[in-house]
Design a protein around this motif. Structure first.
Motif, PDB file in Angstrom:
ATOM      1  N   SER A  12     -11.117 -37.421  18.434  1.00 55.39           N
ATOM      2  CA  SER A  12     -12.090 -38.353  19.007  1.00 55.39           C
ATOM      3  C   SER A  12     -12.448 -38.006  20.450  1.00 55.39           C
ATOM      4  O   SER A  12     -13.465 -38.466  20.957  1.00 55.39           O
ATOM      5  CB  SER A  12     -11.538 -39.774  18.946  1.00 55.39           C
ATOM      6  OG  SER A  12     -10.336 -39.855  19.685  1.00 55.39           O
ATOM      7  N   ASN A  13     -11.616 -37.197  21.116  1.00 53.23           N
ATOM      8  CA  ASN A  13     -11.917 -36.826  22.500  1.00 53.23           C
ATOM      9  C   ASN A  13     -12.493 -35.408  22.596  1.00 53.23           C
ATOM     10  O   ASN A  13     -12.440 -34.786  23.647  1.00 53.23           O
ATOM     11  CB  ASN A  13     -10.671 -36.959  23.381  1.00 53.23           C
ATOM     12  CG  ASN A  13      -9.598 -35.961  23.011  1.00 53.23           C
ATOM     13  OD1 ASN A  13      -9.567 -35.451  21.893  1.00 53.23           O
ATOM     14  ND2 ASN A  13      -8.721 -35.682  23.938  1.00 53.23           N
ATOM     15  N   SER A  15     -15.762 -32.540  21.437  1.00 50.61           N
ATOM     16  CA  SER A  15     -17.104 -32.297  20.916  1.00 50.61           C
ATOM     17  C   SER A  15     -17.265 -30.791  20.794  1.00 50.61           C
ATOM     18  O   SER A  15     -16.578 -30.025  21.469  1.00 50.61           O
ATOM     19  CB  SER A  15     -18.169 -32.887  21.827  1.00 50.61           C
ATOM     20  OG  SER A  15     -18.572 -31.962  22.783  1.00 50.61           O
ATOM     21  N   ASN A  69     -23.684 -32.996  23.389  1.00 46.27           N
ATOM     22  CA  ASN A  69     -23.071 -33.634  22.221  1.00 46.27           C
ATOM     23  C   ASN A  69     -21.947 -34.571  22.658  1.00 46.27           C
ATOM     24  O   ASN A  69     -21.788 -35.659  22.116  1.00 46.27           O
ATOM     25  CB  ASN A  69     -22.503 -32.590  21.260  1.00 46.27           C
ATOM     26  CG  ASN A  69     -23.591 -31.844  20.528  1.00 46.27           C
ATOM     27  OD1 ASN A  69     -24.732 -32.261  20.489  1.00 46.27           O
ATOM     28  ND2 ASN A  69     -23.226 -30.721  19.948  1.00 46.27           N
ATOM     29  N   ALA A  70     -21.157 -34.133  23.618  1.00 47.74           N
ATOM     30  CA  ALA A  70     -20.039 -34.952  24.099  1.00 47.74           C
ATOM     31  C   ALA A  70     -20.544 -36.245  24.731  1.00 47.74           C
ATOM     32  O   ALA A  70     -19.981 -37.316  24.509  1.00 47.74           O
ATOM     33  CB  ALA A  70     -19.214 -34.161  25.116  1.00 47.74           C
ATOM     34  N   ASN A  73     -23.299 -38.101  21.605  1.00 45.26           N
ATOM     35  CA  ASN A  73     -22.776 -38.419  20.275  1.00 45.26           C
ATOM     36  C   ASN A  73     -21.383 -39.030  20.314  1.00 45.26           C
ATOM     37  O   ASN A  73     -21.038 -39.830  19.456  1.00 45.26           O
ATOM     38  CB  ASN A  73     -22.745 -37.168  19.399  1.00 45.26           C
ATOM     39  CG  ASN A  73     -24.123 -36.559  19.235  1.00 45.26           C
ATOM     40  OD1 ASN A  73     -25.123 -37.171  19.570  1.00 45.26           O
ATOM     41  ND2 ASN A  73     -24.173 -35.346  18.731  1.00 45.26           N
ATOM     42  N   HIS A  74     -20.557 -38.619  21.283  1.00 42.79           N
ATOM     43  CA  HIS A  74     -19.163 -39.060  21.310  1.00 42.79           C
ATOM     44  C   HIS A  74     -18.841 -39.989  22.478  1.00 42.79           C
ATOM     45  O   HIS A  74     -17.734 -40.512  22.567  1.00 42.79           O
ATOM     46  CB  HIS A  74     -18.228 -37.848  21.334  1.00 42.79           C
ATOM     47  CG  HIS A  74     -18.450 -36.918  20.177  1.00 42.79           C
ATOM     48  ND1 HIS A  74     -18.082 -37.236  18.899  1.00 42.79           N
ATOM     49  CD2 HIS A  74     -19.026 -35.692  20.119  1.00 42.79           C
ATOM     50  CE1 HIS A  74     -18.408 -36.237  18.089  1.00 42.79           C
ATOM     51  NE2 HIS A  74     -18.990 -35.290  18.799  1.00 42.79           N
ATOM     52  N   GLU A 130      -7.666 -39.675  13.640  1.00 46.53           N
ATOM     53  CA  GLU A 130      -8.610 -38.584  13.598  1.00 46.53           C
ATOM     54  C   GLU A 130      -8.033 -37.277  14.124  1.00 46.53           C
ATOM     55  O   GLU A 130      -8.526 -36.216  13.811  1.00 46.53           O
ATOM     56  CB  GLU A 130      -9.851 -38.928  14.411  1.00 46.53           C
ATOM     57  CG  GLU A 130     -10.671 -40.035  13.794  1.00 46.53           C
ATOM     58  CD  GLU A 130     -11.911 -40.325  14.605  1.00 46.53           C
ATOM     59  OE1 GLU A 130     -12.237 -41.499  14.725  1.00 46.53           O
ATOM     60  OE2 GLU A 130     -12.512 -39.391  15.136  1.00 46.53           O
TER      61      GLU A 130
END
Length: 132
Positions: A12-13, A15, A69-70, A73-74, A130
């Motif tokens: 989860s941390n 990308s 993306n980081a 998206n995250h 995850e």
């Protein structure tokens, strides 16, 4: 019935961004990837921006994509990102013929590569479900 989706390949941390079918040999691309492994995202961007290698522009594009993306998206903090992995792999090989003397020919292999950049947020701990 459709199969259930596989769990994500990253914690989860983290990308990532993948650059596929790059027209350069993996050996040459790995030299540039080595220079950014383990650096913070900001230092890696500066390293690539001032690199003399031709492929550095494409690697910089991929790195910026991973940073975006980081962030988008995250929901990760851009200031805490570190290049956890910069993995280079082989892709297709184009085979060409080069004519030589006396009607002979030699084969030329034009290599393609693939680059995967994984960024990790050092300020955030991964969730246990995850991460495994």
């Amino acid at each position: 019935m459709s199969k259930p989706k596989a769990p994500p390949k990253q914690a989860s941390n983290e990308s990532r961004a993948v650059l596929r079918t790059v027209r350069i040999s993996p050996q040459k691309l790995n030299l540039v990837a080595q220079s950014i492994r383990g650096l913070s995202a900001e230092k890696a961007v500066n390293e690539l921006r001032f690199s003399q290698k031709r492929i550095a522009k494409d690697v910089l594009k991929c790195l910026k994509s991973a940073i975006d993306n980081a962030e988008n998206n995250h929901g990760l903090d851009v200031d805490g990102l570190v290049v956890a992995q910069a993995h280079v792999g082989k892709n297709i090989t184009m085979k060409r013929m080069h004519t030589r003397a006396r009607g002979r020919g030699v084969r030329i292999e034009k290599m393609f590569s693939q680059l995967t950049i994984v960024l990790r947020d050092t300020t955030k701990q991964p969730e246990t479900a995850e991460a495994a």
